[in-house]
Scaffold this motif. Structure first.
Motif, short mmCIF file in Angstrom:
data_model
loop_
_atom_site.label_atom_id
_atom_site.label_comp_id
_atom_site.label_asym_id
_atom_site.label_seq_id
_atom_site.Cartn_x
_atom_site.Cartn_y
_atom_site.Cartn_z
N MET A 1 3.28 7.11 3.32
CA MET A 1 4.03 5.87 3.48
C MET A 1 5.36 6.15 4.17
N SER A 2 5.87 5.17 4.84
CA SER A 2 7.15 5.35 5.50
C SER A 2 8.27 5.35 4.46
N ALA A 3 9.38 5.97 4.84
CA ALA A 3 10.49 6.15 3.91
C ALA A 3 11.14 4.83 3.52
N LYS A 4 11.33 3.95 4.48
CA LYS A 4 12.01 2.68 4.18
C LYS A 4 11.11 1.51 4.55
N ILE A 5 10.68 0.79 3.54
CA ILE A 5 9.84 -0.39 3.74
C ILE A 5 10.68 -1.62 3.44
N SER A 26 13.00 -1.12 -0.53
CA SER A 26 12.86 -0.02 -1.49
C SER A 26 11.83 -0.30 -2.57
N GLU A 27 12.22 -0.20 -3.83
CA GLU A 27 11.29 -0.28 -4.96
C GLU A 27 10.60 -1.64 -5.05
N GLN A 28 11.33 -2.73 -4.84
CA GLN A 28 10.71 -4.05 -4.91
C GLN A 28 9.67 -4.22 -3.81
N ALA A 29 9.95 -3.70 -2.63
CA ALA A 29 8.99 -3.82 -1.53
C ALA A 29 7.72 -3.03 -1.83
N LEU A 30 7.85 -1.87 -2.45
CA LEU A 30 6.68 -1.07 -2.79
C LEU A 30 5.78 -1.79 -3.79
N ARG A 31 6.39 -2.59 -4.67
CA ARG A 31 5.59 -3.32 -5.66
C ARG A 31 4.85 -4.50 -5.07
N LEU A 32 5.23 -4.93 -3.86
CA LEU A 32 4.52 -6.03 -3.20
C LEU A 32 3.31 -5.54 -2.41
N ILE A 33 3.28 -4.26 -2.05
CA ILE A 33 2.15 -3.72 -1.28
C ILE A 33 0.88 -3.78 -2.12
N GLY A 34 -0.18 -4.28 -1.51
CA GLY A 34 -1.46 -4.40 -2.20
C GLY A 34 -1.70 -5.80 -2.76
N ARG A 35 -0.69 -6.64 -2.80
CA ARG A 35 -0.88 -8.02 -3.26
C ARG A 35 -1.59 -8.80 -2.18
N LYS A 36 -2.27 -9.88 -2.60
CA LYS A 36 -3.05 -10.68 -1.65
C LYS A 36 -2.53 -12.10 -1.59
N ILE A 37 -2.95 -12.82 -0.56
CA ILE A 37 -2.63 -14.24 -0.44
C ILE A 37 -3.25 -14.96 -1.64
#
Length: 125
Positions: A1-5, A26-37
């Protein structure tokens, strides 16, 4: 994964008709990855504690829209007959358009959400 999302999250409020844009990293953005519409997330992830947000779409780096009917975080050319991503000029017209799947990945730039109120959540169940 890239360092800054980083994601731009657009929060629309159907009661007031207003939308605001919040940048999440950062951390909040990482928790959004994998979520769906269609997934419902806590507003605290985007700085709005006490609210619930439903993901309604988004777009990628090149501006390609997310489609709820394409599974996964993939992108490609798909035969479309209607929105999002294509608006036909004539009835029955179809075209191949470059769109993205319904899962949030690190290539997404903007995520569109709408505030979910308790009466809406009960009506849709």
């Amino acid at each position: 994964m890239s360092a800054k999302i980083t994601f731009k999250v657009v929060i629309s409020d159907p009661k007031t008709g207003k939308a605001e844009q919040v940048e999440v990293s950062s951390e909040q953005a990482l928790r959004l990855i994998g979520r769906k519409i269609g997934d419902i997330i806590e507003g605290a992830l985007v700085g709005k504690p006490g609210t619930k947000l439903r993901i309604t779409g988004g777009s990628g780096r090149a501006g390609e829209p997310m489609r709820p009917d394409i599974q996964g975080a993939r992108k490609g050319y798909f035969l479309l007959s209607g929105p999002p991503g294509y608006r036909p000029k004539e009835k029955g017209e179809r075209r191949r358009k470059f769109v993205r799947g319904n899962t949030i990945s690190e290539d997404i730039v903007q995520i569109n959400t709408v505030v979910v109120y308790e009466e809406q959540a009960q009506a849709s169940s």
